[in-house]
Design a protein around this motif. Structure first.
Motif, mmCIF file in Angstrom:
data_model
loop_
_atom_site.group_PDB
_atom_site.id
_atom_site.type_symbol
_atom_site.label_atom_id
_atom_site.label_comp_id
_atom_site.label_asym_id
_atom_site.label_seq_id
_atom_site.Cartn_x
_atom_site.Cartn_y
_atom_site.Cartn_z
ATOM 1 N N GLY A 7 0.823 -1.185 0.146
ATOM 2 C CA GLY A 7 -0.116 0.030 -0.089
ATOM 3 C C GLY A 7 0.763 1.220 -0.038
ATOM 4 O O GLY A 7 0.348 2.234 -0.019
ATOM 5 N N GLY A 8 2.160 1.187 0.209
ATOM 6 C CA GLY A 8 3.053 2.304 -0.106
ATOM 7 C C GLY A 8 2.892 3.120 -1.311
ATOM 8 O O GLY A 8 2.374 2.666 -2.276
ATOM 9 N N GLY A 9 3.277 4.335 -1.412
ATOM 10 C CA GLY A 9 3.677 5.043 -2.577
ATOM 11 C C GLY A 9 4.020 6.248 -2.624
ATOM 12 O O GLY A 9 4.375 6.862 -1.410
ATOM 13 N N ARG A 18 -3.525 4.098 2.101
ATOM 14 C CA ARG A 18 -3.805 3.191 3.147
ATOM 15 C C ARG A 18 -2.869 1.929 3.052
ATOM 16 O O ARG A 18 -2.816 1.239 1.943
ATOM 17 C CB ARG A 18 -5.181 2.296 2.680
ATOM 18 N N LEU A 19 -2.205 1.511 3.979
ATOM 19 C CA LEU A 19 -1.363 0.424 4.128
ATOM 20 C C LEU A 19 -2.046 -0.750 4.762
ATOM 21 O O LEU A 19 -3.035 -0.489 5.506
ATOM 22 C CB LEU A 19 -0.153 0.887 5.112
ATOM 23 N N VAL A 77 -3.770 -6.090 9.528
ATOM 24 C CA VAL A 77 -4.064 -4.759 10.282
ATOM 25 C C VAL A 77 -3.790 -3.660 9.157
ATOM 26 O O VAL A 77 -3.237 -3.780 8.180
ATOM 27 C CB VAL A 77 -2.576 -4.549 11.208
ATOM 28 N N TYR A 78 -4.696 -2.703 9.095
ATOM 29 C CA TYR A 78 -4.673 -1.453 8.351
ATOM 30 C C TYR A 78 -3.993 -0.177 8.743
ATOM 31 O O TYR A 78 -4.260 0.169 9.951
ATOM 32 C CB TYR A 78 -6.145 -1.316 7.646
ATOM 33 N N GLN A 109 7.722 1.920 1.287
ATOM 34 C CA GLN A 109 7.822 3.058 1.568
ATOM 35 C C GLN A 109 6.821 4.081 0.998
ATOM 36 O O GLN A 109 5.784 3.852 0.216
ATOM 37 C CB GLN A 109 8.935 3.419 0.239
ATOM 38 N N VAL A 110 6.779 5.109 1.971
ATOM 39 C CA VAL A 110 5.583 6.248 1.801
ATOM 40 C C VAL A 110 6.422 7.536 1.541
ATOM 41 O O VAL A 110 7.148 7.856 2.340
ATOM 42 C CB VAL A 110 4.808 6.185 2.972
#
Length: 114
Positions: A7-9, A18-19, A77-78, A109-110
């Motif tokens: 979910g990273g980006g 949202r991870l 988990v979110y 990575q975020v």
């Protein structure tokens, strides 16, 4: 036990991501799942965690912007991240802990651009 995060980006400041992190293997039903982050040159720090009963804990820097939740049936988990800031840029890691055991997922990575 293995954890798979996704979910990273890359997102602009003010945006959302949202991870997700799914745990598999032999997992105790009573456990704590959480998200940590580590930027270059910094120590890994807690972002938020949640125990299987639903009690949550947040770092002051993300309160009111991030929401942690979990699906116990899926051992997932979110982390919903809203109003992202450039200072949220980091590698995010999920963790599960039960008893004396703790396991980490690979980082995601975020990056938040200004």
């Amino acid at each position: 036990v293995q954890l798979q995060a996704s979910g990273g980006g890359l997102v602009q400041a003010g945006g959302s991501l949202r991870l997700s992190c799914a745990a598999s293997g032999r997992i105790f039903s009573v456990n704590c799942m959480g998200w940590y982050r580590q930027a270059p040159g910094n120590r890994r720090e807690l972002v938020a965690d949640i125990i299987s009963g639903g009690t949550t804990n947040y770092a002051d820097s993300v309160k009111g912007r991030f929401t942690i939740s979990r699906d116990n049936a899926k051992n997932t988990v979110y982390l919903q991240m809203n109003s992202l800031k450039p200072e949220d840029t980091s590698i995010y890691y999920c963790k599960i802990q039960f008893g004396v055991y703790r396991y980490w997922g690979q980082g995601t990575q975020v990056t938040v651009s200004s």
